[in-house]
Design a protein around this motif. Sequence first.
Motif, PDB file in Angstrom:
ATOM      1  N   THR A 397     145.575  53.764 -58.837  1.00  0.00           N
ATOM      2  CA  THR A 397     145.169  52.929 -58.242  1.00  0.00           C
ATOM      3  C   THR A 397     145.367  51.636 -59.938  1.00  0.00           C
ATOM      4  N   VAL A 398     145.082  52.617 -60.937  1.00  0.00           N
ATOM      5  CA  VAL A 398     145.862  51.662 -62.262  1.00  0.00           C
ATOM      6  C   VAL A 398     147.420  51.493 -62.221  1.00  0.00           C
ATOM      7  N   THR A 401     148.041  48.708 -59.532  1.00  0.00           N
ATOM      8  CA  THR A 401     147.243  46.881 -60.018  1.00  0.00           C
ATOM      9  C   THR A 401     148.127  46.375 -61.111  1.00  0.00           C
ATOM     10  N   LEU A 584     143.447  49.816 -68.335  1.00  0.00           N
ATOM     11  CA  LEU A 584     142.167  51.098 -68.883  1.00  0.00           C
ATOM     12  C   LEU A 584     141.464  49.879 -70.582  1.00  0.00           C
ATOM     13  N   LEU A 589     139.036  42.882 -65.296  1.00  0.00           N
ATOM     14  CA  LEU A 589     139.728  42.218 -65.009  1.00  0.00           C
ATOM     15  C   LEU A 589     140.271  40.632 -65.270  1.00  0.00           C
ATOM     16  N   LYS A 602     138.030  48.202 -57.470  1.00  0.00           N
ATOM     17  CA  LYS A 602     136.913  47.998 -58.498  1.00  0.00           C
ATOM     18  C   LYS A 602     136.048  48.841 -59.322  1.00  0.00           C
ATOM     19  N   LEU A 605     138.598  51.369 -60.587  1.00  0.00           N
ATOM     20  CA  LEU A 605     139.254  50.655 -62.191  1.00  0.00           C
ATOM     21  C   LEU A 605     138.003  50.910 -63.440  1.00  0.00           C
ATOM     22  N   ARG A 609     138.740  53.481 -66.386  1.00  0.00           N
ATOM     23  CA  ARG A 609     137.711  52.805 -68.002  1.00  0.00           C
ATOM     24  C   ARG A 609     136.971  53.212 -68.454  1.00  0.00           C
TER      25      ARG A 609
END
Length: 736
Positions: A397-398, A401, A584, A589, A602, A605, A609
């Motif tokens: 996902t990171v 994104t 990260l 965001l 979300k 993420l 993080r």
Amino acid sequence: MTASVLSSSFALLDERIQRFIWAEGWESLRDAQEAAIPLILPAERDVIVAAATAAGKTEAAFLPALTYLLQAEEHRLIVYISPLKALINDQFGRLEQLCEQLEIPVWPWHGDISSSSKTRFLTKHQGVLLITPESLEALLCNRGTAVSAVFGQTAFFVVDELHAFIGSERGKQLQSLMHRIEIAINRRVPRIGLSATLGDMRLAADFLRPGFGERVVLVESKSSSAELKILVKGYEEPSVLEDEGEDIEPTTPGLIAAHLFKVLRGSNNLVFPNLRREVERYTHLLNEMCLQQRVPNEFWPHHGSLSKEIRAETEAALKQKEQPASAICTNTLELGIDIGAVKSVVQIGSPPQVASLRQRLGRSGRRKGEPAILRGYCIESALDPRSSLSSALRLDTVQMTAMISLLLQGWYEPPLSKGMHLSTLVQQVLSVIAQYGGATIGQLYSTLCAQDTPFQGLSKEEFAQLVRHLGSKELLIQDSTSLLLHGRLGEKIVNHYSFYAAFATDEEFRIVSLGQTLGTLPVSQILTPGQRILFAGKTWLIEDVDEPQKTIFVVHAHGGVPPSFSGGGGRIHTRVRQEMRRLLELSELPPFLDEIVDEIAKRFLAEGRKYYADRELSAEYVIDQGREIMLLTWLGDSANEAIAALLARRGFIANPAGPGVEVRKGEHTVGKVLEALRDAAVDKPPPLDMLLKDAKNLQREKWDWALPNDLLHKTYASHYLNIEEALEWAKSVVGR
């Protein structure tokens, strides 16, 4: 009166072309056309035209080039070179109507064109020749004595989809073919490059005219692109511990397919799952849903392993307007084949590169007033105590994104223009000998490897070593006058149609365990015995690698954290990994990303993080994972692979793994790994033959098997290792 009449560039075009533009109802010339026409028309300079898909690049080249042909005192020739036969067929359809009015013949030339049409071109050799590099190669090989006559009146080389050639075997072949034609006709021919995606225009210029890139004129379209709408959705796979026994069919593809069925039906779309097997999976799921709902099928497959007939059916379904159609495809539909208007582009999993994502998005939003639409789908595994670092950081996902973030910032990867492609040099040596019926070693070197030639950078000593090695492989022989000719094997190979392609068909390695084939896996990095790979949801230990048979022998590796490496995928640039790290480390965001990511994505993420913060990874670069140590570099794949090679030279089993390098402990401690890094940082860079001594899977290109080991190492390193960046990171570790 149209706006075109008021254009200074429009006034430069031949009157018959002006009338055609009026009849077509053009309101004005595009900005790229306005800028390119006065540059191309005199036929005196090399030009690159970079603009978005459907922004009129083809016309920017052909309108002035055809005007030049009409104004010339004698018959001239435009040589248009395309990476795809389908693109040639498209361009023939676009040019035929105009050129018929201009009484300029257009000659498509590829494997599906009749020999009678080719014979007519060879008799007249004027007008517009539409050809692939492979067909051009065949022309030079088989009609060597006629090359100067056939191409003597060439006014322009037009290279379409320039970005598709840069950094590839075909690109190096194309450079060589254009150079060899210029040698045969004893003059330079203006080169026009057309491209939708270029991360660094100057590198592209150096590719188009090696040694003289600073003289290439650059035209970049400044016209505003369509509005872009993006939605990224997250899906979570249930956790299945590796040793629990039977494989469980993932449910997520079914959920994604159901969502695609809901939102895509009734419109034309492109769906990119990246891997061919995933193309088949999603096509099957969507076809089954059409059957269950008793509605006409709207979903069609498209990838390189399918027959041309099946691919043509998909392309035809996309072009016709009576019934909506969506293609589930690999990068085969990235390039500019005319498939009509596409409403949206779907990306399942992270794209291979930002440049690839940009190219794919260029297919959407081409109708006036319609936005370009990107739908991204991220798949993560549910977290459990044995989750890998990649899962805990939610790196899929990171990464997606981060790539979208870079896309919106206007960044994409620069062309990989510095690869040596010595495999293609082997082919070109054999081809030049075929063209002239023999050649001296001096003639070959001056043609292919001297200053400002396609393979410059190879010394005379290295070239002589290569020629001797080709002799030992029976590819070359030398007669009593020192003329080099084809050897027994060389003659057999050159006389087969497969010789004309500089690239090999994509092959995957078979995975074999205890005599049983588990499946196949695309591999794009060094393999070494003792390395672990992830396949079919399980971890395997590599026992041996049979390169000629493309086979990896493995045994099941019980326990331990699953490795990051699972084969396939694009090679990730350092800028992408740095953007991942930045995302990260942010507390929230950026607004432009917050609006496009759904609640599950979300959450992914946020989880990534939290893990990053809890483990204090902003300051930590060594992670003890039990049996393995992860060196968290946040560098690109080429730098990570170089770090792995530096450690392997010192006796460690190491391999690049996502944002870092995994090192097997064995008898080693963390301290010994760090000591090895310190040694690498202070030592001089090792010779390549020492660095890659025990590495497997270095033969990536078609003719790599014919290279002596030290030249194989040299060409591999030029493509896949960033030793300078690796050593800079090692020095930074010593500094800490």
